[in-house]
Design a protein around this motif. Structure first.
Motif, short mmCIF file in Angstrom:
data_model
loop_
_atom_site.label_atom_id
_atom_site.label_comp_id
_atom_site.label_asym_id
_atom_site.label_seq_id
_atom_site.Cartn_x
_atom_site.Cartn_y
_atom_site.Cartn_z
N THR A 169 -66.85 30.97 37.04
CA THR A 169 -66.81 32.05 38.02
C THR A 169 -67.80 33.16 37.66
O THR A 169 -68.49 33.69 38.53
CB THR A 169 -65.40 32.63 38.13
OG1 THR A 169 -64.92 32.98 36.82
CG2 THR A 169 -64.45 31.64 38.77
N ALA A 192 -71.28 31.95 38.50
CA ALA A 192 -71.49 31.88 39.95
C ALA A 192 -71.66 33.27 40.56
O ALA A 192 -72.56 33.49 41.38
CB ALA A 192 -70.33 31.14 40.61
N PHE A 193 -70.81 34.22 40.16
CA PHE A 193 -70.92 35.58 40.69
C PHE A 193 -72.27 36.20 40.32
O PHE A 193 -72.93 36.84 41.15
CB PHE A 193 -69.79 36.46 40.15
CG PHE A 193 -68.50 36.34 40.92
CD1 PHE A 193 -68.47 36.54 42.29
CD2 PHE A 193 -67.31 36.03 40.27
CE1 PHE A 193 -67.27 36.43 43.00
CE2 PHE A 193 -66.12 35.92 40.96
CZ PHE A 193 -66.10 36.12 42.34
N LEU A 197 -65.84 24.31 42.13
CA LEU A 197 -66.77 25.35 41.70
C LEU A 197 -67.78 24.82 40.69
O LEU A 197 -68.96 25.16 40.74
CB LEU A 197 -66.00 26.52 41.10
CG LEU A 197 -66.82 27.62 40.43
CD1 LEU A 197 -67.80 28.25 41.41
CD2 LEU A 197 -65.92 28.68 39.81
N LEU A 218 -71.63 25.12 41.35
CA LEU A 218 -72.48 25.92 40.47
C LEU A 218 -73.62 25.08 39.89
O LEU A 218 -74.76 25.56 39.78
CB LEU A 218 -71.65 26.52 39.34
CG LEU A 218 -72.42 27.37 38.31
CD1 LEU A 218 -73.16 28.52 38.99
CD2 LEU A 218 -71.49 27.90 37.23
N THR A 243 -70.66 32.56 46.07
CA THR A 243 -69.64 33.61 46.10
C THR A 243 -68.31 33.07 46.60
O THR A 243 -67.25 33.36 46.04
CB THR A 243 -70.10 34.76 47.00
OG1 THR A 243 -71.34 35.28 46.52
CG2 THR A 243 -69.08 35.87 47.04
N ALA A 273 -66.59 30.91 43.99
CA ALA A 273 -66.07 31.72 42.89
C ALA A 273 -64.84 32.51 43.30
O ALA A 273 -63.86 32.62 42.54
CB ALA A 273 -67.16 32.66 42.37
#
Length: 382
Positions: A121, A124-125, A247, A251, A297, A300
């Motif tokens: 996460t 990814a952010f 995710l 990613l 986004t 995540a």
């Protein structure tokens, strides 16, 4: 009769080749003259025989390597610290499937899945953040600030409140992020993704989606609201395994796509006329970058909720450590993962046994950082 030699010089990825030709006889001579790489770069592959090589920026290699090492140490600390403190050597043995059974259970079953979620996460952010900042040419244009986070959160909360399907939050978060992005882009018509109009429109859209989320939580039973509450603040506790796997795939694909678009990202920091003159189709590239940022986004948010400040802090750390020659895609991803791991570790341990959601920890860190950026308007462009 002495033939007349025609000599031509051409460059092939930094290597100069001298070609001599004889009329009617084809190539008579071929000689490569190696050229020294530019200052601050290493050349890789120039002696492979195909004439092609890759230039590696020295500082980028050192920065990425350093961030990877620090992230690895942070992961060991994450697995070692908690309500029960473990010896790092025992943690390494547990990861290898050796050592005490209880330690192995605590590391592999309790802490490792959450650590993987934190790394994915955070990466990814931050990757979505640096893509959006480069697209808008503004350091404030992160997915969290322009409303994409809140849009994804509102739809994810709606899925939790209205249905009980484990993968529904992921699909609904993607839909919400895309909806928020389309609305923001439409309201900023005339300025595109540049300027403060785009950011102000995003803030307004985010506020609307935030209000919708609060309204949904206020109209459901307290137990349902408690189940959906972590989505509103950002938390890595008891995340769905399916969402984490989704995710991870997203990613990996997004990171490869960002590396492919790296040259375009560097050029898009300049004016549209300059980018077009260098062969970049600005309209197509912007659509590709926007879609990639929205997808990262949404995936995540489907795992951790709206931890938007990571998209601001990660790219800032990467830019501070890197040179301005390129957009630090790799460094931003690693820095985002590092920030998320450290923030979740602090949330688990600082007030133990009380746990602070990771979104609250990143907000405490990112709030002053955002104020610092606003106080320095001359450096507010990506």
């Amino acid at each position: 009769m002495t033939p007349r030699w025609l000599k031509a010089e051409f460059k092939k990825q930094g290597a100069t080749a001298v070609v001599a030709r004889t009329p009617g006889m084809g190539m008579a001579h071929y000689e490569k003259e190696p050229v020294e790489p530019p200052a601050g770069y290493w050349r890789w592959g120039e002696h492979r025989g195909d004439g092609y090589s890759i230039l590696l920026e020295q500082r980028a290699v050192w920065v990425n390597s350093g961030l990877a090492v620090v992230l690895l140490l942070a992961c060991i600390a994450y697995l070692s610290l908690g309500t029960v403190t473990l010896d790092p050597r025992d943690v390494v043995q547990a990861l290898a499937g050796q050592g005490d059974m209880m330690t192995g259970f605590m590391v592999q079953e309790l802490r490792l899945p959450r650590l993987v979620a934190a790394c994915l996460t955070g990466g990814a952010f931050a990757l979505a953040g640096i893509l959006m900042q480069t697209l808008a040419r503004n350091r404030l244009a992160t997915p969290g600030i322009i409303g994409i986070d809140n849009g994804a959160t509102a739809f994810a909360v709606a899925s939790v409140v209205g249905m009980s399907v484990s993968l529904a939050p992921s699909a609904m978060a993607l839909t919400g992020a895309a909806t928020a992005a389309v609305i923001t882009f439409g309201l900023a018509a005339g300025s595109g993704t540049q300027g403060y109009r785009f950011i102000v429109a995003g803030i307004g859209v985010g506020a609307i989606f935030g209000a919708i989320t609060q309204l949904m939580l206020a109209r459901v039973a307290i137990d349902t609201a408690n189940a959906a509450y972590p989505w509103t603040v950002g938390s890595l506790n008891a995340r769905s395994g399916g969402s984490v796997q989704l995710l991870g795939i997203g990613l990996a694909l997004g990171f490869v796509a960002a590396l492919v678009l790296a040259r375009s990202l560097t050029v898009l920091r300049f004016s549209d006329a300059t980018a077009s003159g260098l062969g970049i189709n600005t309209t197509v590239r912007r659509i590709q970058i926007l879609l990639l940022s929205v997808a990262l986004t949404a995936l995540a948010v489907a795992v951790a909720g709206p931890v938007g400040m990571v998209g601001l802090i990660g790219p800032e750390i990467a830019r501070a450590l890197s040179t301005p020659r390129h957009v630090p895609v790799v460094a931003a991803t690693l820095a985002g993962a590092l920030v998320m791991v450290l923030a979740d570790l602090a949330g688990r341990t600082l007030l133990s046994p009380i746990e602070l959601p990771v979104g609250i920890v990143t907000a405490i860190i990112g709030g002053p950082w955002l104020l610092w950026i606003l106080m320095r308007p001359k450096r507010s462009h990506a």
